[in-house]
Design a protein around this motif. Structure first.
Motif, mmCIF file in Angstrom:
data_model
loop_
_atom_site.group_PDB
_atom_site.id
_atom_site.type_symbol
_atom_site.label_atom_id
_atom_site.label_comp_id
_atom_site.label_asym_id
_atom_site.label_seq_id
_atom_site.Cartn_x
_atom_site.Cartn_y
_atom_site.Cartn_z
ATOM 1 N N MET A 115 41.453 45.356 41.470
ATOM 2 C CA MET A 115 42.391 44.911 42.483
ATOM 3 C C MET A 115 42.385 43.402 42.624
ATOM 4 O O MET A 115 43.395 42.800 42.857
ATOM 5 N N GLY A 116 41.233 42.768 42.499
ATOM 6 C CA GLY A 116 41.179 41.326 42.615
ATOM 7 C C GLY A 116 42.029 40.659 41.541
ATOM 8 O O GLY A 116 42.754 39.709 41.799
ATOM 9 N N ASP A 117 41.961 41.131 40.273
ATOM 10 C CA ASP A 117 42.759 40.566 39.211
ATOM 11 C C ASP A 117 44.240 40.761 39.484
ATOM 12 O O ASP A 117 45.056 39.887 39.235
ATOM 13 N N GLU A 118 44.591 41.932 40.059
ATOM 14 C CA GLU A 118 45.979 42.227 40.347
ATOM 15 C C GLU A 118 46.505 41.237 41.372
ATOM 16 O O GLU A 118 47.626 40.750 41.273
ATOM 17 N N VAL A 119 45.687 40.920 42.390
ATOM 18 C CA VAL A 119 46.103 39.992 43.423
ATOM 19 C C VAL A 119 46.382 38.629 42.820
ATOM 20 O O VAL A 119 47.420 38.017 43.057
ATOM 21 N N SER A 120 45.460 38.090 42.012
ATOM 22 C CA SER A 120 45.596 36.736 41.500
ATOM 23 C C SER A 120 46.760 36.629 40.525
ATOM 24 O O SER A 120 47.371 35.574 40.400
ATOM 25 N N ILE A 121 47.093 37.718 39.829
ATOM 26 C CA ILE A 121 48.179 37.686 38.852
ATOM 27 C C ILE A 121 49.528 37.895 39.531
ATOM 28 O O ILE A 121 50.493 37.200 39.221
ATOM 29 N N ILE A 177 42.801 39.166 51.345
ATOM 30 C CA ILE A 177 41.649 39.810 51.969
ATOM 31 C C ILE A 177 40.845 40.513 50.881
ATOM 32 O O ILE A 177 41.381 41.330 50.135
ATOM 33 N N GLY A 178 39.561 40.169 50.795
ATOM 34 C CA GLY A 178 38.679 40.873 49.872
ATOM 35 C C GLY A 178 38.711 40.376 48.444
ATOM 36 O O GLY A 178 38.116 41.014 47.571
ATOM 37 N N LEU A 179 39.379 39.256 48.206
ATOM 38 C CA LEU A 179 39.431 38.732 46.845
ATOM 39 C C LEU A 179 38.027 38.363 46.378
ATOM 40 O O LEU A 179 37.310 37.628 47.038
ATOM 41 N N GLY A 180 37.618 38.884 45.232
ATOM 42 C CA GLY A 180 36.308 38.561 44.688
ATOM 43 C C GLY A 180 35.178 39.447 45.166
ATOM 44 O O GLY A 180 34.043 39.303 44.695
ATOM 45 N N VAL A 181 35.448 40.384 46.100
ATOM 46 C CA VAL A 181 34.398 41.302 46.562
ATOM 47 C C VAL A 181 34.060 42.284 45.442
ATOM 48 O O VAL A 181 34.954 42.902 44.848
ATOM 49 N N VAL A 182 32.795 42.428 45.144
ATOM 50 C CA VAL A 182 32.344 43.305 44.065
ATOM 51 C C VAL A 182 31.947 44.666 44.634
ATOM 52 O O VAL A 182 31.218 44.749 45.627
ATOM 53 N N ALA A 183 32.450 45.717 44.014
ATOM 54 C CA ALA A 183 32.116 47.073 44.459
ATOM 55 C C ALA A 183 30.681 47.419 44.077
ATOM 56 O O ALA A 183 30.237 47.132 42.967
ATOM 57 N N ASP A 227 36.072 44.554 52.205
ATOM 58 C CA ASP A 227 34.938 45.036 51.418
ATOM 59 C C ASP A 227 35.202 46.479 50.982
ATOM 60 O O ASP A 227 35.251 47.395 51.804
ATOM 61 N N VAL A 228 35.364 46.690 49.690
ATOM 62 C CA VAL A 228 35.665 48.016 49.168
ATOM 63 C C VAL A 228 34.553 49.003 49.483
ATOM 64 O O VAL A 228 34.793 50.207 49.661
ATOM 65 N N ASN A 229 33.310 48.525 49.565
ATOM 66 C CA ASN A 229 32.192 49.421 49.886
ATOM 67 C C ASN A 229 32.322 49.965 51.305
ATOM 68 O O ASN A 229 32.121 51.158 51.542
ATOM 69 N N ARG A 239 30.109 56.935 44.744
ATOM 70 C CA ARG A 239 29.488 58.074 45.438
ATOM 71 C C ARG A 239 30.518 58.798 46.301
ATOM 72 O O ARG A 239 30.551 60.037 46.349
ATOM 73 N N VAL A 240 31.353 58.018 47.002
ATOM 74 C CA VAL A 240 32.370 58.628 47.858
ATOM 75 C C VAL A 240 33.387 59.376 47.008
ATOM 76 O O VAL A 240 33.831 60.473 47.369
#
Length: 235
Positions: free
Chosen positions: A1-7, A126-132, A198-200, A138-139
């Motif tokens: 998702m982060g790559d999608e946002v920046s592109i 929001i959340g750009l660069g957050v690592v899962a 935060d995706v987590n 698990r979810v």
């Protein structure tokens, strides 16, 4: 998702704002809209000549009912959407399909002027660069089982949603987004998911809310839902 946002989204330029009441769009979600107000017809005209992107915002509180034709207050978290299909009518109205692309936050609103009838805003992702971490996976594993077992299997969308959850070609973050917008309808919960970068933590919210929904369904089963009026279902 982060790559999608920046592109896909240029955050250095203002994006048009389309405020809605009670409708909170999440990434991956596809929303049909009928555009009939002059200001928003102008907005779509211009968007289609540019990036094709619109920030879907949520009206704040109830005061907008008396201020709607002005610029009522909106909540800060928005979903940037891409117009993926459109139909224009002879009188200037539109039917459009908008697909959620990413989360963003309003940094600065730009009010309408003599030339532009609609609001714009400078946004930040929001959340750009957050690592899962491990929690989303698990979810996802939990969902694959929970949506096929009682009580969550009683949800009208369970069978369709679990196909995406079990499809390894669908990225985990995208699968969780789909589960969220398909099963969680409470406005406050959806906004929490939209505003959470935060995706987590989003994964935890999805699991906790569906666990709570499962408990509610179990309690409701004691009220003999098989005797409910025709047309009611688990939604």
């Amino acid at each position: 998702m982060g790559d999608e946002v920046s592109i896909r989204v240029n955050f250095s330029r203002p994006l048009p704002i389309f405020p809605l009441d009670g409708t909170i769009v999440l990434p991956q979600q596809v929303l049909p809209l009928h555009i009939f107000e002059p200001r928003y017809r102008q907005m779509v005209d211009r968007v289609l000549d540019g990036s094709g992107q619109i920030a879907i915002a949520t009206l704040k509180g109830r005061s907008w009912q008396t201020e709607y034709h002005g610029n009522p207050e909106i909540l800060p978290a928005v979903c940037v959407g891409q117009v993926v299909q459109h139909e224009k009518f002879p009188d200037g109205r539109y039917n459009i399909l908008l697909q959620g692309v990413c989360r963003a936050r309003i940094v600065e609103e730009i009010m309408p002027d003599a030339d532009r009838l609609y609001r714009q805003a400078i946004l930040e992702p929001i959340g750009l660069g957050v690592v899962a971490g491990d929690e989303p996976a698990r979810v996802r594993e939990w969902l694959a089982d929970a949506l096929t077992e009682d009580p969550l299997s009683r949800l009208s969308v369970a069978e369709q949603v679990v196909e995406y959850v079990r499809n390894d070609e669908v990225p985990t973050e995208a699968a969780l987004e789909l589960v969220a917008f398909a099963t969680l309808t409470e406005k406050s919960v959806r906004y929490r998911l939209l505003a959470e970068g935060d995706v987590n933590r989003r994964a935890t919210i999805v699991r906790d809310e569906l666990s709570s929904l499962g408990r509610m369904i179990q309690k409701a089963q004691l009220q003999r839902p098989e005797e409910w009026p025709k047309g009611l279902s688990w939604n």
